[in-house]
Design a protein around this motif. Structure first.
Motif, PDB file in Angstrom:
ATOM      1  N   VAL A   1     -14.105   0.881  63.664  1.00 51.60           N
ATOM      2  CA  VAL A   1     -15.098  -0.303  63.840  1.00 51.60           C
ATOM      3  C   VAL A   1     -14.226  -1.627  64.360  1.00 51.60           C
ATOM      4  CG1 VAL A   1     -14.831  -1.054  61.369  1.00 51.60           C
ATOM      5  CG2 VAL A   1     -17.092  -1.517  62.852  1.00 51.60           C
ATOM      6  N   GLN A   2     -14.876  -2.603  65.059  1.00 48.72           N
ATOM      7  CA  GLN A   2     -14.318  -3.599  65.384  1.00 48.72           C
ATOM      8  C   GLN A   2     -14.231  -4.739  64.462  1.00 48.72           C
ATOM      9  OE1 GLN A   2     -16.573  -4.854  69.177  1.00 48.72           O
ATOM     10  NE2 GLN A   2     -15.057  -3.537  70.365  1.00 48.72           N
ATOM     11  N   PRO A   3     -13.419  -5.595  64.469  1.00 49.14           N
ATOM     12  CA  PRO A   3     -13.441  -6.791  63.246  1.00 49.14           C
ATOM     13  C   PRO A   3     -14.960  -7.343  63.350  1.00 49.14           C
ATOM     14  CG  PRO A   3     -11.613  -7.087  64.681  1.00 49.14           C
ATOM     15  CD  PRO A   3     -12.320  -5.677  65.389  1.00 49.14           C
ATOM     16  N   GLY A   4     -15.416  -7.787  62.038  1.00 47.56           N
ATOM     17  CA  GLY A   4     -16.759  -8.115  61.756  1.00 47.56           C
ATOM     18  C   GLY A   4     -17.904  -7.382  61.735  1.00 47.56           C
ATOM     19  N   GLY A   5     -17.491  -6.018  62.001  1.00 43.54           N
ATOM     20  CA  GLY A   5     -18.308  -4.801  62.053  1.00 43.54           C
ATOM     21  C   GLY A   5     -18.634  -4.341  60.670  1.00 43.54           C
ATOM     22  N   SER A   6     -19.437  -3.297  60.401  1.00 40.37           N
ATOM     23  CA  SER A   6     -19.867  -2.671  59.047  1.00 40.37           C
ATOM     24  C   SER A   6     -19.692  -1.325  59.194  1.00 40.37           C
ATOM     25  CB  SER A   6     -21.221  -3.084  58.828  1.00 40.37           C
ATOM     26  OG  SER A   6     -21.474  -4.529  58.722  1.00 40.37           O
ATOM     27  N   LEU A   7     -19.431  -0.905  57.931  1.00 37.04           N
ATOM     28  CA  LEU A   7     -19.257   0.827  57.594  1.00 37.04           C
ATOM     29  C   LEU A   7     -19.847   0.848  56.312  1.00 37.04           C
ATOM     30  CD1 LEU A   7     -15.784   1.876  59.127  1.00 37.04           C
ATOM     31  CD2 LEU A   7     -18.150   2.631  59.845  1.00 37.04           C
ATOM     32  N   ARG A   8     -20.358   2.114  56.235  1.00 33.69           N
ATOM     33  CA  ARG A   8     -20.986   2.542  54.809  1.00 33.69           C
ATOM     34  C   ARG A   8     -20.054   3.818  54.525  1.00 33.69           C
ATOM     35  NH1 ARG A   8     -25.215   1.133  51.555  1.00 33.69           N
ATOM     36  NH2 ARG A   8     -25.630   2.648  49.999  1.00 33.69           N
ATOM     37  N   LEU A   9     -19.414   3.803  53.394  1.00 32.77           N
ATOM     38  CA  LEU A   9     -18.575   4.998  52.798  1.00 32.77           C
ATOM     39  C   LEU A   9     -19.641   5.615  51.710  1.00 32.77           C
ATOM     40  CD1 LEU A   9     -14.929   3.843  52.522  1.00 32.77           C
ATOM     41  CD2 LEU A   9     -16.333   4.652  54.470  1.00 32.77           C
ATOM     42  N   SER A  10     -19.574   6.841  51.679  1.00 34.76           N
ATOM     43  CA  SER A  10     -20.368   7.572  50.661  1.00 34.76           C
ATOM     44  C   SER A  10     -19.208   8.534  50.013  1.00 34.76           C
ATOM     45  CB  SER A  10     -21.379   8.326  51.299  1.00 34.76           C
ATOM     46  OG  SER A  10     -22.511   7.458  51.755  1.00 34.76           O
ATOM     47  N   CYS A  11     -19.647   8.912  48.750  1.00 31.50           N
ATOM     48  CA  CYS A  11     -18.980   9.862  47.759  1.00 31.50           C
ATOM     49  C   CYS A  11     -19.759  10.900  47.265  1.00 31.50           C
ATOM     50  CB  CYS A  11     -17.660   9.201  46.824  1.00 31.50           C
ATOM     51  SG  CYS A  11     -16.916  10.258  45.915  1.00 31.50           S
ATOM     52  N   ALA A  12     -19.642  12.068  47.639  1.00 32.42           N
ATOM     53  CA  ALA A  12     -20.550  12.862  46.906  1.00 32.42           C
ATOM     54  C   ALA A  12     -19.764  13.658  45.629  1.00 32.42           C
ATOM     55  CB  ALA A  12     -21.077  14.206  47.983  1.00 32.42           C
ATOM     56  N   ALA A  13     -20.295  13.682  44.723  1.00 37.36           N
ATOM     57  CA  ALA A  13     -19.471  14.045  43.357  1.00 37.36           C
ATOM     58  C   ALA A  13     -20.380  15.164  42.784  1.00 37.36           C
ATOM     59  CB  ALA A  13     -19.399  12.674  42.013  1.00 37.36           C
ATOM     60  N   SER A  14     -19.424  16.098  42.077  1.00 33.26           N
ATOM     61  CA  SER A  14     -19.824  17.355  41.467  1.00 33.26           C
ATOM     62  C   SER A  14     -18.875  17.831  40.345  1.00 33.26           C
ATOM     63  CB  SER A  14     -20.127  18.552  42.420  1.00 33.26           C
ATOM     64  OG  SER A  14     -19.143  18.847  43.140  1.00 33.26           O
ATOM     65  N   GLY A  15     -19.189  18.406  39.427  1.00 28.77           N
ATOM     66  CA  GLY A  15     -18.418  19.099  38.458  1.00 28.77           C
ATOM     67  C   GLY A  15     -18.133  18.611  37.018  1.00 28.77           C
ATOM     68  N   PHE A  16     -18.944  17.155  37.171  1.00 25.19           N
ATOM     69  CA  PHE A  16     -19.143  16.579  35.898  1.00 25.19           C
ATOM     70  C   PHE A  16     -20.285  15.725  35.775  1.00 25.19           C
ATOM     71  CE2 PHE A  16     -18.295  12.262  37.624  1.00 25.19           C
ATOM     72  CZ  PHE A  16     -18.183  12.522  38.913  1.00 25.19           C
ATOM     73  N   THR A  17     -20.471  15.203  34.595  1.00 24.43           N
ATOM     74  CA  THR A  17     -21.751  14.354  34.400  1.00 24.43           C
ATOM     75  C   THR A  17     -21.615  12.897  34.880  1.00 24.43           C
ATOM     76  OG1 THR A  17     -21.855  15.513  32.096  1.00 24.43           O
ATOM     77  CG2 THR A  17     -23.462  13.557  32.398  1.00 24.43           C
ATOM     78  N   PHE A  18     -22.049  12.923  36.289  1.00 25.55           N
ATOM     79  CA  PHE A  18     -22.001  11.939  37.133  1.00 25.55           C
ATOM     80  C   PHE A  18     -22.641  10.623  36.366  1.00 25.55           C
ATOM     81  CE2 PHE A  18     -21.159   9.617  40.920  1.00 25.55           C
ATOM     82  CZ  PHE A  18     -22.166   8.846  41.042  1.00 25.55           C
ATOM     83  N   SER A  19     -23.754  10.711  35.551  1.00 26.21           N
ATOM     84  CA  SER A  19     -24.555   9.534  35.317  1.00 26.21           C
ATOM     85  C   SER A  19     -23.806   9.059  34.066  1.00 26.21           C
ATOM     86  CB  SER A  19     -25.967  10.134  35.005  1.00 26.21           C
ATOM     87  OG  SER A  19     -25.846  11.057  34.056  1.00 26.21           O
ATOM     88  N   SER A  20     -23.080   9.463  33.388  1.00 27.09           N
ATOM     89  CA  SER A  20     -22.241   8.929  32.396  1.00 27.09           C
ATOM     90  C   SER A  20     -20.852   8.560  32.657  1.00 27.09           C
ATOM     91  CB  SER A  20     -21.917  10.225  31.285  1.00 27.09           C
ATOM     92  OG  SER A  20     -23.293  10.908  31.095  1.00 27.09           O
ATOM     93  N   THR A  21     -20.494   8.373  33.811  1.00 30.28           N
ATOM     94  CA  THR A  21     -19.189   8.193  34.193  1.00 30.28           C
ATOM     95  C   THR A  21     -18.850   7.101  35.219  1.00 30.28           C
ATOM     96  OG1 THR A  21     -18.632  10.490  34.197  1.00 30.28           O
ATOM     97  CG2 THR A  21     -16.984   9.354  35.138  1.00 30.28           C
TER      98      THR A  21
END
Length: 115
Positions: free
Chosen positions: A11-31
Motif C-alpha cells: 500500500v502507498q503511504p497514507g493508504g489503508s489496510l484491514r488485517l483479519s485473524c481467524a481463530a480456532s481451537g480454543f474458547t475465543f470469547s474468553s481470551t
C-alpha cells in the motif's frame, strides 16, 4: 490453537489496510487477543491488544489514532484496521493469544508501505 492472518499487502503511504485473524481451537470469547509486528533484525513489537469482551483496547504509541483493533466473538475473528499507513509500519504482522499457559502465534502477514 490455530490463528490464520490475512489482509496484508502493498500500500502507498497514507493508504489503508484491514488485517483479519481467524481463530480456532480454543474458547475465543474468553481470551484477550493481540497484534504484534516484526521487522528484519528486530524483535516483535506489540501493536494493539483487545480484551475478551472487546471493551478494553490498548495501542502502541506509534499507532495510536491510526490503527483500530476489533473483534467478533460470533465469528471468532479479530481485526486490525490500519489507516494513514507510514513506511515505518512495514513489517510482518502476527495475531497472537495466550491459552493454556502457552502463547500461540499465526504465520504472519506481510504489510509493505511504499510508494
Amino acid at each position: 490453537v490455530q490463528l490464520v492472518e490475512s489482509g496484508g499487502g502493498l500500500v502507498q503511504p497514507g493508504g489503508s489496510l484491514r488485517l483479519s485473524c481467524a481463530a480456532s481451537g480454543f474458547t475465543f470469547s474468553s481470551t484477550a487477543m493481540s497484534w504484534y509486528r516484526q521487522t528484519p533484525g528486530k524483535g516483535r513489537e506489540l501493536v494493539a491488544n483487545i480484551s475478551s469482551t472487546g471493551d478494553s483496547t490498548n495501542y502502541a504509541d506509534s499507532v495510536k489514532g491510526r490503527f483500530t483493533i476489533s473483534r467478533d466473538n460470533h465469528k471468532n475473528t479479530v481485526s486490525l484496521q490500519m489507516n494513514n499507513l507510514k513506511p515505518e509500519d512495514t513489517a510482518v504482522y502476527y495475531c497472537t493469544t495466550r491459552w493454556a499457559f502457552a502463547r500461540s502465534w499465526g504465520q504472519g502477514t506481510q504489510v509493505t508501505v511504499s510508494s
